[in-house]
Design an enzyme around this catalytic site. Structure first.
Site, mmCIF file in Angstrom:
data_model
loop_
_atom_site.group_PDB
_atom_site.id
_atom_site.type_symbol
_atom_site.label_atom_id
_atom_site.label_comp_id
_atom_site.label_asym_id
_atom_site.label_seq_id
_atom_site.Cartn_x
_atom_site.Cartn_y
_atom_site.Cartn_z
ATOM 1 N N GLY A 7 35.791 29.900 43.832
ATOM 2 C CA GLY A 7 35.921 30.368 42.458
ATOM 3 C C GLY A 7 35.647 29.280 41.437
ATOM 4 O O GLY A 7 34.855 28.373 41.669
ATOM 5 N N ILE A 8 36.339 29.357 40.288
ATOM 6 C CA ILE A 8 36.086 28.400 39.216
ATOM 7 C C ILE A 8 36.788 27.071 39.459
ATOM 8 O O ILE A 8 36.489 26.076 38.785
ATOM 9 C CB ILE A 8 36.489 28.978 37.843
ATOM 10 C CG1 ILE A 8 37.997 29.195 37.755
ATOM 11 C CG2 ILE A 8 35.732 30.262 37.562
ATOM 12 C CD1 ILE A 8 38.460 29.631 36.376
ATOM 13 N N GLY A 9 37.724 27.028 40.401
ATOM 14 C CA GLY A 9 38.419 25.776 40.678
ATOM 15 C C GLY A 9 37.503 24.709 41.230
ATOM 16 O O GLY A 9 37.655 23.521 40.910
ATOM 17 N N GLY B 143 43.825 25.435 43.541
ATOM 18 C CA GLY B 143 42.880 26.474 43.931
ATOM 19 C C GLY B 143 41.435 26.046 43.832
ATOM 20 O O GLY B 143 40.624 26.689 43.156
ATOM 21 N N TYR C 298 48.952 42.295 38.106
ATOM 22 C CA TYR C 298 48.091 41.165 37.758
ATOM 23 C C TYR C 298 48.169 40.882 36.259
ATOM 24 O O TYR C 298 48.305 39.731 35.833
ATOM 25 C CB TYR C 298 46.654 41.469 38.170
ATOM 26 C CG TYR C 298 45.676 40.365 37.843
ATOM 27 C CD1 TYR C 298 45.751 39.135 38.472
ATOM 28 C CD2 TYR C 298 44.665 40.565 36.895
ATOM 29 C CE1 TYR C 298 44.854 38.107 38.158
ATOM 30 C CE2 TYR C 298 43.765 39.558 36.588
ATOM 31 C CZ TYR C 298 43.863 38.329 37.224
ATOM 32 O OH TYR C 298 42.980 37.331 36.917
ATOM 33 N N SER D 297 44.030 35.354 31.397
ATOM 34 C CA SER D 297 42.968 36.349 31.340
ATOM 35 C C SER D 297 43.243 37.289 30.177
ATOM 36 O O SER D 297 44.405 37.524 29.820
ATOM 37 C CB SER D 297 42.914 37.147 32.642
ATOM 38 O OG SER D 297 42.101 38.315 32.494
#
Length: 250
Positions: A23-25, A19, A170, A145
């Site tokens: 985002g953070i990837g 990913g 989620y 998370s």
């Protein structure tokens, strides 16, 4: 305060990050490459993945980075990627995921958030395990998370056919990420390190209209930290010499 300047020299190591198109990837891959690692970036969308690859190459001239296709919601894609990985693997960052989506199923019929966030990474890690165990002090870092605390797993209704809530689904997938992290460490013993991370409230593609109203989305993007900072727990878990197996970093 730990920063990316504290990442040690990673020359000679190979990392695979899922990913990385956003985002953070993306910053995770970039900083690993910046410190000398060979980085295998993955993306489901080839166009966005190529753009991310060029971003890393521009920031790290001469960096050893490459792009592979991966759709975690399709186990055939997971196997194809794993079959294409050659040589020892020192680091696997299970980063990719989906969040707060309407109910749908993966190519193999699993509920999509659970199937993508947990089952896809579970399968990928298992298929890459021989490569990881051939590496030098390999690590598996899985992005979870703190919303995991809201998660409940009903093994009699893994498809959530008796009621689907976006947040509940989620949270369940993030709880599964943590359980997987701990069980992998228990089974692996001292042969590798398995860690989980909580990025914290970060402005990624999860914060989008359709999940929240447009005014709330706009406010949250201003208020939340940027992906560059959200990637710090992943990078810390992936590179810091003081971490131990089973640790939850965030």
């Amino acid at each position: 305060m730990w920063t990316t300047d504290d990442i040690p020299d990673l020359s000679g190591s190979t990392a695979l990050v899922t990913g990385t198109s956003s985002g953070i990837g993306l910053p995770t891959a970039l900083h690993l490459a910046r410190r000398g690692a060979r980085v295998v970036m993955t993306a489901r969308d080839r166009v966005r993945g190529r753009a991310a690859l060029e971003t890393v190459r521009a920031a790290v001239p001469g960096g050893r980075v490459e792009l592979r296709s991966l759709d975690l919601a399709d186990l055939a894609s997971v196997r194809a990627l794993a079959d294409g990985v050659d040589g020892p693997l020192d680091l696997l960052v299970n980063n990719a995921g989906v969040a707060m989506i309407p109910r749908r199923t993966t190519a193999d019929g699993f509920e999509a958030q659970f199937g993508t966030n947990h089952l896809g990474h579970f399968a990928l890690t298992g298929l890459l395990l021989p490569r990881l165990l051939a590496g030098r002090a390999a690590r598996v870092v899985t992005v979870s998370s703190d919303v995991h605390a809201m998660g409940r797993i009903d093994f009699d209704d893994l498809g959530l056919e008796n009621g689907y809530r976006r947040l509940g689904s989620y949270a369940r997938s993030k709880l599964a990420n943590l359980l997987f992290t701990l069980e992998l460490q228990r089974l692996a013993g001292d042969r590798l390190l398995s860690l989980a991370v909580h990025p914290g409230p970060t402005a990624t593609s999860i914060i989008r209209p359709g999940v929240f109203t447009r005014p709330v989305t706009a406010f949250m993007r201003l208020a939340l930290k940027p992906p560059e900072r959200g990637a710090l727990p992943s990078l810390y878990a992936a590179t810091h010499h003081g971490v131990t197996g089973g640790m939850y970093v965030g």
